[in-house]
Design an enzyme around this catalytic site. Structure first.
Site, mmCIF file in Angstrom:
data_model
loop_
_atom_site.group_PDB
_atom_site.id
_atom_site.type_symbol
_atom_site.label_atom_id
_atom_site.label_comp_id
_atom_site.label_asym_id
_atom_site.label_seq_id
_atom_site.Cartn_x
_atom_site.Cartn_y
_atom_site.Cartn_z
ATOM 1 N N HIS A 72 0.591 -1.290 0.104
ATOM 2 C CA HIS A 72 0.001 0.005 0.121
ATOM 3 C C HIS A 72 0.994 1.308 -0.075
ATOM 4 O O HIS A 72 1.749 1.476 0.894
ATOM 5 C CB HIS A 72 -0.850 0.023 1.167
ATOM 6 N N TYR A 200 -9.105 5.083 8.105
ATOM 7 C CA TYR A 200 -9.262 5.219 9.257
ATOM 8 C C TYR A 200 -10.383 6.313 9.282
ATOM 9 O O TYR A 200 -9.942 7.387 8.818
ATOM 10 C CB TYR A 200 -7.977 5.730 9.801
ATOM 11 N N PRO A 292 -3.728 -0.207 18.963
ATOM 12 C CA PRO A 292 -3.455 -0.757 17.561
ATOM 13 C C PRO A 292 -3.528 0.380 16.434
ATOM 14 O O PRO A 292 -3.221 0.188 15.193
ATOM 15 C CB PRO A 292 -4.540 -1.697 17.096
ATOM 16 N N LYS A 296 1.733 -0.287 15.059
ATOM 17 C CA LYS A 296 3.171 -0.398 15.372
ATOM 18 C C LYS A 296 3.519 -1.425 16.084
ATOM 19 O O LYS A 296 4.853 -1.785 16.168
ATOM 20 C CB LYS A 296 3.475 0.981 16.291
ATOM 21 N N TYR A 384 4.298 6.721 10.481
ATOM 22 C CA TYR A 384 3.252 5.643 9.944
ATOM 23 C C TYR A 384 4.431 4.608 9.204
ATOM 24 O O TYR A 384 4.126 3.259 9.499
ATOM 25 C CB TYR A 384 2.162 5.952 9.073
HETATM 26 C C1 PHB Z 1 -5.284 -4.609 10.605
HETATM 27 O O1 PHB Z 1 -5.283 -4.966 9.584
HETATM 28 O O2 PHB Z 1 -5.540 -5.675 11.462
HETATM 29 C C2 PHB Z 1 -4.847 -3.535 11.241
HETATM 30 C C3 PHB Z 1 -4.519 -2.493 9.892
HETATM 31 C C4 PHB Z 1 -4.141 -1.108 10.901
HETATM 32 C C5 PHB Z 1 -4.093 -0.823 12.119
HETATM 33 C C6 PHB Z 1 -4.499 -1.942 12.951
HETATM 34 C C7 PHB Z 1 -5.181 -3.077 12.540
HETATM 35 O O3 PHB Z 1 -3.540 0.262 12.511
#
Ligand code: PHB
Length: 390
Positions: A72, A200, A292, A296, A384
């Protein structure tokens, strides 16, 4: 029994460390309390920083990640009914790969087993001895028998509930912690991706995240009460909540599918300082936890292992212990950077119970800023992808 490095825990940190040491001719034994099936199926997060991808690739365990993971180059921030993109590659020259943590575990276990590694599952009653001597040991029970493993070093990769951190005397360490009053409700569902990139979302009803696992399996989350039960959430109720939080005013909608897994995780920030004591060194969740939101967790575990591998290599090959002596100090710089980023992103994106309308508008103002200022977007992007200076 004797080995050079005794490793407790077969998560990403323990397995990767064992593999990297093996590539340098350093012997290790890995002890794990769960079964192989359990560690290979536990659902965790799935974002790998470029540095994590590069390390796995260089170590010869990146083939399936490259074939099956999704590269990505950006992600989207959804708020106030709109979506704005953070161009990770354009802003930093780096990207991320979405590849589930348990798939990384499977690849590492396969590599360790193929190399004939000493990997013990279903170990119990683990305890550490002689950590402040040059001959520490690990006692444990396996297949009904008591064992004692003598080693030069003990590496604690056994997560936040393991015995390793608890073996550092309280007076010698300080715990830093923040517990968030919310959790994430996670689902796995069948169906195509809702978007080419992760989304997000900040909404007055709460946070949501649209992630992916493959062309046919999707991973999504929404903020919930950490004490809630998955039984309170029918599929229809989950989809109504996700649509309300993520769909845009211009008609972009997430795609519903059959939900086949539901779980709720609490959210916590935690740091143990120090990360070492005598011949014991902590890596990954044993030393620190991040919420989460910034993705990280596994990346920090891998970063610890990178520092530790270099330090152990310097000890065995060049007879130097300075890199071991400074392990905690070196690792904690990156840990605190990631702690701040995860906390910041969590605070900007989640519904905070009791927040005033003024405070809610500050969240929106911050999202406007990071999605319109190149400087602010770059700061977010470099954190990120994991290249922020530490
Ligand atoms: C996930 O795909 O499980 C995932 C992706 C991004 C995050 C947390 C979990 O910030």
């Amino acid at each position: 029994m004797r080995t050079q490095v005794g490793i407790i825990g077969a998560g990403p940190a323990g397995l990767l460390l064992s593999h990297l040491l093996h590539l340098r001719g350093i012997e290790s034994v890995v002890l794990e309390s769960r079964s192989r099936e359990q560690i290979e199926s536990t659902i965790r997060a799935g974002v790998l920083e470029q540095g994590t991808m590069d390390l796995l690739t260089d170590a010869g365990v990146g083939a399936r990640m490259k074939a099956e993971g999704a590269l990505h180059h950006g992600f989207e921030l959804a708020f106030e009914g709109k979506r704005r993109r953070i161009d990770l590659t354009g802003l930093t020259g780096h990207s991320i790969t979405v590849y589930a943590q348990h798939e990384v575990i499977k690849d590492l276990v396969a590599a360790r087993v193929a190399a004939g590694a000493a990997l013990r599952f279903n170990v119990s009653d683990t305890s550490l001895r002689g950590l402040d001597t040059e001959t520490p040991s690990i006692r444990y029970r396996h297949e009904g028998e008591e064992h004692e493993l003598q080693c030069d070093f003990v590496i604690g990769c056994d997560g936040s509930q393991g015995v390793s951190r608890a073996s550092i005397p309280h007076a010698l360490r300080k715990d830093y912690e923040r517990v968030y009053p919310f959790g994430w409700f996670g689902i796995l569902c069948e169906g195509p991706p809702s978007s080419d990139e992760l989304i997000y979302a900040r909404h007055d009803r709460g946070f949501a995240l649209v992630s992916t696992r493959s062309a046919h399996v999707q991973r999504m989350y929404f903020q919930c009460d950490p004490k809630d039960s998955v039984d309170n959430w029918s599929d229809d109720r989950i989809w109504a909540e996700l649509h309300a939080r993520v769909d845009s005013h211009d008609g972009q909608k997430i795609v519903d599918g059959k939900i086949f897994q539901k779980n709720i995780v609490g959210m916590r920030s935690f740091v143990s300082a120090t990360m070492q004591h005598g011949r014991l060194f902590l890596a990954g969740d044993a030393a620190h936890i991040v919420p989460p939101t910034g993705a990280k967790g596994m990346n920090l575990a891998v970063a610890d292992v990178r520092v530790l591998t270099r330090a152990l290599d310097a000890f065995y090959v060049e007879n130097r212990s300075d890199l071991l002596d400074s392990y905690s100090e070196t690792a904690l710089k990156r840990v605190w950077r990631a702690e701040h980023f995860s906390y910041w992103m969590t605070s900007m994106m989640h519904r905070i119970e009791g927040a005033s309308p003024f405070e809610q508008q500050l969240q929106v103002a911050e999202l406007e800023y990071v999605t319109t200022s190149r400087a602010a977007a770059t700061a977010m992007a470099e954190n990120y992808v994991g290249v922020a200076p530490v």
